[in-house]
Design an enzyme around this catalytic site. Structure first.
Site, PDB file in Angstrom:
ATOM      1  N   ARG A  32       0.896  -1.270  -0.163  1.00 16.47           N
ATOM      2  CA  ARG A  32       0.092   0.029  -0.110  1.00 16.47           C
ATOM      3  C   ARG A  32       1.020   1.240  -0.074  1.00 16.47           C
ATOM      4  NH1 ARG A  32      -2.923  -3.249   3.739  1.00 16.47           N
ATOM      5  NH2 ARG A  32      -1.931  -2.198   5.492  1.00 16.47           N
TER       6      ARG A  32
ATOM      7  N   LYS B 153     -12.119  15.079   4.818  1.00 16.03           N
ATOM      8  CA  LYS B 153     -13.342  14.296   4.193  1.00 16.03           C
ATOM      9  C   LYS B 153     -14.193  13.320   4.981  1.00 16.03           C
ATOM     10  CE  LYS B 153     -13.684  10.613   1.636  1.00 16.03           C
ATOM     11  NZ  LYS B 153     -13.487   9.618   0.539  1.00 16.03           N
TER      12      LYS B 153
ATOM     13  N   GLU C 252     -19.480  15.055   2.027  1.00 15.90           N
ATOM     14  CA  GLU C 252     -19.738  13.980   0.933  1.00 15.90           C
ATOM     15  C   GLU C 252     -20.758  13.097   1.032  1.00 15.90           C
ATOM     16  OE1 GLU C 252     -16.623  11.124   0.153  1.00 15.90           O
ATOM     17  OE2 GLU C 252     -17.615  10.506  -1.694  1.00 15.90           O
TER      18      GLU C 252
ATOM     19  N   LYS D 103     -19.128  17.390  -1.892  1.00 20.26           N
ATOM     20  CA  LYS D 103     -18.711  16.557  -2.800  1.00 20.26           C
ATOM     21  C   LYS D 103     -19.829  15.497  -3.072  1.00 20.26           C
ATOM     22  CE  LYS D 103     -15.301  12.710  -3.106  1.00 20.26           C
ATOM     23  NZ  LYS D 103     -13.792  12.464  -3.178  1.00 20.26           N
TER      24      LYS D 103
HETATM   25  P1  13P Z   1     -14.640   7.528  -6.401  1.00 22.10           P
HETATM   26  O1  13P Z   1     -14.258   8.701  -7.106  1.00 22.10           O
HETATM   27  O2  13P Z   1     -13.964   6.371  -6.483  1.00 22.10           O
HETATM   28  O3  13P Z   1     -16.068   7.279  -5.872  1.00 22.10           O
HETATM   29  O4  13P Z   1     -14.015   7.839  -4.846  1.00 22.10           O
HETATM   30  C1  13P Z   1     -14.219   9.219  -4.248  1.00 22.10           C
HETATM   31  C2  13P Z   1     -14.102   9.174  -2.883  1.00 22.10           C
HETATM   32  O5  13P Z   1     -13.515   9.806  -2.259  1.00 22.10           O
HETATM   33  C3  13P Z   1     -15.156   8.222  -2.077  1.00 22.10           C
HETATM   34  O6  13P Z   1     -15.330   8.567  -0.848  1.00 22.10           O
END
Ligand code: 13P
Length: 343
Positions: A46, A136, A177, A219
């Site tokens: 990773r 986030k 998000e 987001k």
């Molecule tokens: P994806 O663009 O793969 O959906 O991932 C964005 C993301 O930060 C999901 O939390």
């Protein structure tokens, strides 16, 4: 942290014609993706993969901010430079995923609420001291029979708002998000309805928790038909439905909207984002917020496949990553074309 500092960070992230790159997959999610490609599911693998991404030459020309995971934010490159220092050298702002994942929501079969508020204040202070400047938190809303429930949307919106307020207190710009998932056979209209309602409730909660809208980034998902819906709208139809939904519910005070990709292919995500900018250019009034990307899979997927854990494939993987980042930046100017994929 004063309001102006938050506003400045948010503008640096979304107001410079670039986008965000999410490499904040949890260990479990990252390992699942590695397993599919036969890559060892180890800390070392990773770390090597994240180093490959972070050290891609020129990444900062297309990417303003990178979202990291807790394991990654503490790691260093092979040469001993910390990932955080390396991002700063590239002119990229470091962000951090701070939620603890979506867990079953009591009393709501099949629905989830994102956890992670306990102890969050201290974790945020720590990340700020390390050098992170944004964070986030992802909530997931699934569409299905009688779903989502109002209770699920409200619980997630409340958690998002409390997280956002804590972030701003700590000097971090919150990326908020609420993801309406693509899984299912629902129509684009249904996705629009659920996305619109979820965002409306999220903004009610953000206001009620005193979140500074000018110092956050939204987001959201694009408005899409479910993956197994028999009717799949065109790129232009998706772009129009997404813009209509967002214009109705996202306050103009928000500096930027940065889409997640949610499992769309890299090409489709770029094409749809591009179509929104083409439409915006021809519209009668300018968009009230910046409209950009915060993609994970839609930028990383080809690079991960090419790398496959092989050090000798590193250069080609970085090229693929750069290409997707570049296509998405072109989309922000309405200049992305399918020909770009053939070069
Ligand atoms: P994806 O663009 O793969 O959906 O991932 C964005 C993301 O930060 C999901 O939390």
């Amino acid at each position: 942290m004063n309001d102006q500092a938050l506003i400045d960070i948010a503008r640096t992230l979304v107001g410079t014609g670039k986008g965000l790159l999410a490499i904040d997959e949890s260990t479990m999610t990252c390992d699942k993706r590695f397993a599919k490609l036969g890559i060892p599911q180890t800390v070392a693998a990773r770390r090597a993969y994240r180093e490959l991404i972070i050290s891609t030459a020129g990444l900062g020309e297309d990417i303003s901010g990178v979202i990291l995971y807790d394991e990654t934010i503490h790691q260093d490159k092979e040469d001993g430079t910390s990932f955080l220092e390396s991002l700063m050298d590239a002119g990229i702002v470091a962000g951090i995923k701070v939620d603890m994942g979506a867990k079953a929501l009591a009393g709501h079969r099949g629905e989830k609420v994102t956890e992670g508020l306990d102890g969050l204040r201290d974790r945020l202070d720590n990340y700020f001291l390390m050098g992170a400047r944004f964070a986030k938190w992802r909530a997931v809303i699934a569409i299905g029979n009688y779903r989502p429930s109002r209770g699920c949307i409200e619980a997630n919106a409340h958690a998002l708002a409390r997280y956002a307020a804590l972030c701003q207190e700590a000097g971090l710009v919150p990326v908020v998000e609420p993801e309406v998932l693509m899984d299912g056979d629902h129509t684009l209209e249904r996705c629009s309805e659920v996305t619109g309602l979820s965002l409306q409730i999220v903004f009610e909660q953000l206001r009620s928790q005193g979140v500074l809208l000018e110092g956050m980034i939204l987001k959201p998902n694009m408005v899409l038909p479910g993956l197994s819906c028999p009717h799949q709208e065109s790129v232009d139809e998706v772009a129009a439905a997404t813009m209509k939904c967002l214009l109705e519910v996202v306050p103009a005070a928000v500096p930027g909207i940065a889409f997640l990709s949610g499992g769309q292919s890299g090409e489709l995500a770029s094409a749809r984002l591009n179509a929104m900018h083409v439409e915006a250019k021809t519209g009668t009034s300018p968009l009230p917020w910046a409209l950009t990307f915060s993609f994970g899979r839609a930028i990383q997927q080809p690079a991960l496949g090419i790398w496959g854990g092989e050090e000798s494939h590193r250069g080609a993987a970085q090229e693929a990553l750069r290409h997707r980042a570049h296509c998405n930046r072109a989309a922000l100017r309405g200049e992305y074309t399918v020909e770009m994929e053939r070069n």
